[in-house]
Write a protein that holds these residues in place. Structure first.
Motif, PDB file in Angstrom:
ATOM      1  N   UNK A 120     -11.265  57.937  -3.179  1.00  0.00           N
ATOM      2  CA  UNK A 120     -10.236  58.640  -2.421  1.00  0.00           C
ATOM      3  C   UNK A 120     -10.789  59.131  -1.085  1.00  0.00           C
ATOM      4  N   UNK A 121      -9.866  59.438  -0.165  1.00  0.00           N
ATOM      5  CA  UNK A 121     -10.202  60.000   1.144  1.00  0.00           C
ATOM      6  C   UNK A 121     -11.120  59.093   1.942  1.00  0.00           C
ATOM      7  N   UNK A 122     -10.751  57.815   2.020  1.00  0.00           N
ATOM      8  CA  UNK A 122     -11.370  56.855   2.922  1.00  0.00           C
ATOM      9  C   UNK A 122     -10.248  56.246   3.773  1.00  0.00           C
ATOM     10  N   UNK A 123     -10.453  55.055   4.290  1.00  0.00           N
ATOM     11  CA  UNK A 123      -9.426  54.394   5.103  1.00  0.00           C
ATOM     12  C   UNK A 123      -9.155  52.987   4.592  1.00  0.00           C
ATOM     13  N   UNK A 124      -9.269  52.810   3.283  1.00  0.00           N
ATOM     14  CA  UNK A 124      -8.954  51.513   2.704  1.00  0.00           C
ATOM     15  C   UNK A 124      -7.477  51.209   2.920  1.00  0.00           C
ATOM     16  N   UNK A 125      -7.164  49.940   3.129  1.00  0.00           N
ATOM     17  CA  UNK A 125      -5.782  49.571   3.442  1.00  0.00           C
ATOM     18  C   UNK A 125      -5.442  48.224   2.813  1.00  0.00           C
ATOM     19  N   UNK A 126      -4.180  47.794   3.022  1.00  0.00           N
ATOM     20  CA  UNK A 126      -3.746  46.501   2.512  1.00  0.00           C
ATOM     21  C   UNK A 126      -3.247  46.583   1.087  1.00  0.00           C
ATOM     22  N   UNK A 127      -3.212  45.446   0.411  1.00  0.00           N
ATOM     23  CA  UNK A 127      -2.693  45.364  -0.942  1.00  0.00           C
ATOM     24  C   UNK A 127      -3.827  45.239  -1.962  1.00  0.00           C
ATOM     25  N   UNK A 128      -3.542  45.695  -3.156  1.00  0.00           N
ATOM     26  CA  UNK A 128      -4.468  45.508  -4.279  1.00  0.00           C
ATOM     27  C   UNK A 128      -3.848  44.453  -5.183  1.00  0.00           C
ATOM     28  N   UNK A 129      -4.518  43.356  -5.430  1.00  0.00           N
ATOM     29  CA  UNK A 129      -3.953  42.291  -6.263  1.00  0.00           C
ATOM     30  C   UNK A 129      -3.503  42.814  -7.620  1.00  0.00           C
ATOM     31  N   UNK A 130      -2.443  42.226  -8.144  1.00  0.00           N
ATOM     32  CA  UNK A 130      -1.888  42.665  -9.414  1.00  0.00           C
ATOM     33  C   UNK A 130      -2.844  42.543 -10.580  1.00  0.00           C
ATOM     34  N   UNK A 131      -3.796  41.619 -10.514  1.00  0.00           N
ATOM     35  CA  UNK A 131      -4.739  41.427 -11.620  1.00  0.00           C
ATOM     36  C   UNK A 131      -6.091  42.078 -11.341  1.00  0.00           C
ATOM     37  N   UNK A 132      -6.121  42.960 -10.355  1.00  0.00           N
ATOM     38  CA  UNK A 132      -7.396  43.548  -9.920  1.00  0.00           C
ATOM     39  C   UNK A 132      -8.131  44.211 -11.081  1.00  0.00           C
ATOM     40  N   UNK A 133      -7.406  44.942 -11.927  1.00  0.00           N
ATOM     41  CA  UNK A 133      -8.034  45.678 -13.019  1.00  0.00           C
ATOM     42  C   UNK A 133      -7.849  44.991 -14.376  1.00  0.00           C
ATOM     43  N   UNK A 134      -7.557  43.708 -14.358  1.00  0.00           N
ATOM     44  CA  UNK A 134      -7.186  43.009 -15.594  1.00  0.00           C
ATOM     45  C   UNK A 134      -8.269  43.069 -16.668  1.00  0.00           C
ATOM     46  N   UNK A 135      -9.532  42.943 -16.282  1.00  0.00           N
ATOM     47  CA  UNK A 135     -10.616  42.922 -17.270  1.00  0.00           C
ATOM     48  C   UNK A 135     -11.425  44.211 -17.267  1.00  0.00           C
ATOM     49  N   UNK A 136     -10.867  45.268 -16.718  1.00  0.00           N
ATOM     50  CA  UNK A 136     -11.617  46.504 -16.540  1.00  0.00           C
ATOM     51  C   UNK A 136     -11.589  47.376 -17.787  1.00  0.00           C
ATOM     52  N   UNK A 137     -12.642  48.189 -17.948  1.00  0.00           N
ATOM     53  CA  UNK A 137     -12.652  49.205 -19.001  1.00  0.00           C
ATOM     54  C   UNK A 137     -12.639  50.595 -18.360  1.00  0.00           C
ATOM     55  N   UNK A 138     -12.228  50.668 -17.099  1.00  0.00           N
ATOM     56  CA  UNK A 138     -12.166  51.941 -16.393  1.00  0.00           C
ATOM     57  C   UNK A 138     -11.282  52.944 -17.132  1.00  0.00           C
ATOM     58  N   UNK A 139     -11.705  54.200 -17.080  1.00  0.00           N
ATOM     59  CA  UNK A 139     -10.914  55.268 -17.670  1.00  0.00           C
ATOM     60  C   UNK A 139     -10.441  56.258 -16.614  1.00  0.00           C
ATOM     61  N   UNK A 140     -11.094  56.287 -15.455  1.00  0.00           N
ATOM     62  CA  UNK A 140     -10.703  57.184 -14.384  1.00  0.00           C
ATOM     63  C   UNK A 140     -10.777  56.451 -13.052  1.00  0.00           C
ATOM     64  N   UNK A 141      -9.765  56.668 -12.216  1.00  0.00           N
ATOM     65  CA  UNK A 141      -9.789  56.092 -10.876  1.00  0.00           C
ATOM     66  C   UNK A 141      -9.052  57.018  -9.925  1.00  0.00           C
ATOM     67  N   UNK A 142      -9.625  57.197  -8.731  1.00  0.00           N
ATOM     68  CA  UNK A 142      -8.982  57.991  -7.679  1.00  0.00           C
ATOM     69  C   UNK A 142      -8.876  57.108  -6.439  1.00  0.00           C
ATOM     70  N   UNK A 143      -7.630  56.880  -6.004  1.00  0.00           N
ATOM     71  CA  UNK A 143      -7.362  56.034  -4.837  1.00  0.00           C
ATOM     72  C   UNK A 143      -6.591  56.785  -3.755  1.00  0.00           C
ATOM     73  N   UNK A 144      -6.383  58.074  -3.946  1.00  0.00           N
ATOM     74  CA  UNK A 144      -5.514  58.829  -3.048  1.00  0.00           C
ATOM     75  C   UNK A 144      -6.120  58.968  -1.652  1.00  0.00           C
ATOM     76  N   UNK A 145      -5.249  59.302  -0.703  1.00  0.00           N
ATOM     77  CA  UNK A 145      -5.644  59.540   0.687  1.00  0.00           C
ATOM     78  C   UNK A 145      -6.341  58.343   1.303  1.00  0.00           C
ATOM     79  N   UNK A 146      -5.747  57.177   1.101  1.00  0.00           N
ATOM     80  CA  UNK A 146      -6.150  55.961   1.805  1.00  0.00           C
ATOM     81  C   UNK A 146      -4.920  55.432   2.544  1.00  0.00           C
TER      82      UNK A 146
END
Length: 607
Positions: free
Chosen positions: A123-149
């Motif tokens: 979070x709180x960077x300047x990432x932009x554009x789209x995130x592919x629909x299958x981006x997290x398809x094989x992930x075991x992530x439990x927490x993610x923060x993407x806000x303020x981009x």
């Protein structure tokens, strides 16, 4: 690594990714640093040094001596440029990556290459554009923060999300949230009912996440094994860490037993803590805290005092299983601030003989005089049970008391359940969780036998006071303080005093411990962080009301943690235990089982 070696490494990276197979963690981190700009804050990352032993900035390693990197916390470091994720794929045990509050730009890097990652904060960077629909398809992530981009669109449809849609996301309209039966709020024209959620805590898939200004309420929107947690801002998770006394703010104590001088520095940029022995403290830039300081271990003469009439300026050893030591040994030790609770502060100290202890510093613990206090603490010091953490020593002064216990490396049950400790889904399965609950029951049974004359034999049972051994055997701490603290201290700092009868009519009895046991059972089975633990009442989940609604609707299986609910042949046993937890937390004390009955019912459940 020499300059020539580093250049060869860069050449290797540019020619073939296959050469990464033989890269060490240090080399991988150096290559990762090389790919970024403005990396002056990572000057401690140097060739020919070790990330763990030499305490590289932002690098956290395992606590069991294996010397492997498990977390990278590179927040607020003004980093920018290209993030070469490919380099850190070589860090096989990496569980957390935090790059928040930097100035990275462009498309979201392929963090999904990090297959073992459990938490991602960008979070709180300047990432932009789209995130592919299958981006997290094989992930075991439990927490993610993407806000303020600067992502450009949002589609959360077709998932199984729950909770209220925040006002900041209403502008995306109903289509962005369709086919999520557990959501409520203005966009979906469904009124939210306080304290009750209509959906289960189940697997989530992110379709497209773009254009997010603030993501607060809908956290952890991920695929496969990703769940929706109830944290509502990153600062709220910091509160959880302080409650658990497990998220380490690094500190080194310098000086001797007379001066007690210390220096501190928070990894997040703030100062805190101080000397273990109650001496003065000052802020500094010191970050190297966990290596052992060399020196002779204090002798019995200079260290501990065994006699009842020992001087008040030293430690009184009441359990010599870890040898004899004194206040001077603690003052010479490298130390870390573990956290601040309602009863006092906790520190980890590593003494010169290699023994790690936790020092609990409690102020104004003056309900008993010195002789009475000595008698009570010595009584507890004789306890011997695999599920009980017995104190090793104490230090008595009118202004404060120090209680010293053995340090348990795996950490608290609270942090294992909700924090990032690199615990795999397979490890925290149903048999393991049942083992934890049965061990807690066994420890309580022992306490209720040894402290049968206490109205509250434990008094402060909660997941942050339950530690886990290497084989997930639970170990109870912070018990037996009921007679030592004032009524005001108990009401402010002991969890049993948050039971309904205590809050409403100041009644205290063993049914308060039963209530605490019920909260722990519901927490372990649902995977939810209980709002009951927070003094503000804000954040977390009201697990009592939440589970009660599940029982009323006969949908208990939907309210179990998805990580264990898949064990379908044990659903009946899980449901029985869930109902017991609900029974233990009944508002009316006469509807709760006795501690003896609750323990018996737990013992009858089979994995």
């Amino acid at each position: 690594m020499s300059t020539v070696g580093f250049l060869l490494l860069l050449l290797c990276l540019s020619l073939s990714p296959d050469c990464l197979l033989s890269m060490s963690e240090a080399e991988a981190l150096l290559a990762f640093k090389k790919s970024m700009s403005n990396a002056e804050s990572l000057d401690s990352w140097k060739p020919n040094s070790d990330p763990c032993k030499d305490k590289w900035e932002g690098v956290f390693c395992d606590e069991e001596g294996k010397g492997v990197v498990i977390r990278l916390h590179l927040t607020k470091m003004s980093l920018s440029g290209t993030i070469d994720v490919n380099t850190i794929t070589q860090i096989k045990n990496l569980k957390t990556l935090s790059l928040s509050n930097n100035t990275f730009e462009g498309a979201l890097p392929p963090f999904n290459m990090l297959k073992g990652l459990r938490a991602l904060y960008v979070s709180s960077n300047k990432f932009s554009g789209e995130i592919p629909g299958d981006y997290f398809a094989d992930s075991i992530l439990r927490r993610i923060w993407l806000s303020d981009n600067e992502f450009s669109e949002l589609d959360m449809s077709g998932n199984q999300l729950e909770g209220q849609i925040p006002a900041s996301m209403e502008r995306f309209g109903a289509d962005a949230f369709k086919d999520n039966s557990g959501l409520c709020g203005k966009p979906v024209s469904k009124e939210c009912v306080n304290g009750k959620k209509t959906g289960g805590n189940v697997k989530v898939t992110i379709a497209i996440m773009i254009g997010i200004v603030v993501i607060m309420a809908l956290l952890l929107l991920l695929s496969a094994l990703i769940k929706s947690k109830n944290n509502q801002h990153e600062e709220e998770f910091d509160v959880l860490n302080k409650e658990s006394a497990e998220d380490v703010v690094e500190v080194r104590v310098h000086g001797n037993a007379k001066t007690g001088g210390g220096s501190t520095r928070s990894q997040n940029g703030g100062g805190g803590g101080g000397s273990v022995g109650g001496g003065s403290s000052r802020k500094s830039s010191t970050n190297d805290s966990s290596s052992h300081k060399k020196g002779e271990h204090g002798s019995k003469k200079a260290g501990s005092q065994q006699g009842k009439n020992a001087g008040m300026g030293d430690l009184i050893v009441i359990n010599d299983e870890k040898g004899s030591f004194g206040l001077a040994d603690l003052m010479k030790a490298s130390a870390e601030v573990l956290g601040n609770g309602a009863l006092g502060s906790a520190y980890k100290a590593v003494m010169s003989n290699g023994v790690s202890v936790v020092v609990k510093r409690i102020r104004d613990m003056n309900q008993l005089g010195k002789d009475e206090f000595d008698a009570e603490i010595r009584r507890i010091g004789k306890f011997r049970h695999k599920n009980i953490l017995t104190p090793l020593a104490y230090h008595y002064r009118k202004e404060e008391k120090l209680v010293v216990s053995e340090y348990v490396p795996k950490g608290s049950l609270l942090y294992v359940l909700h924090g990032d400790r690199g615990i795999s889904h397979a490890e925290l399965n149903w048999p393991t969780r049942l083992k934890i609950i049965k061990g807690i029951a066994s420890g309580l049974q022992y306490l209720y036998a040894e402290l049968s004359d206490y109205e509250l034999p434990h008094g402060n049972l909660k997941s942050s006071n339950i530690f886990l051994g290497s084989n997930y055997e639970p170990i109870l701490s912070d018990y037996g303080f009921f007679r030592m603290v004032t009524t005001t201290q108990a009401a402010q700092g002991m969890f049993a005093y948050k039971s309904p009868e205590s809050v409403e009519s100041q009644q205290v009895s063993s049914k308060g411990d039963v209530y605490c046991l019920g909260i722990v059972i519901l927490e372990v089975l649902t995977g939810k962080f209980p709002s009951q633990y927070l003094n503000t009442g804000k954040g977390g989940t009201n697990v009592v009301q939440w589970v009660r609604s599940a029982i009323e609707e006969k949908k208990e299986a939907e309210f179990l943690d998805p990580e264990i609910a898949s064990t379908t042949d044990a659903l009946e046993a899980m449901t029985r235990l869930l109902r017991l937890g609900a029974s233990c937390t009944e508002t009316e004390t006469n509807k709760r089982p006795s501690m003896e009955d609750a323990i018996k019912r737990i013992e009858e459940i089979q994995a």
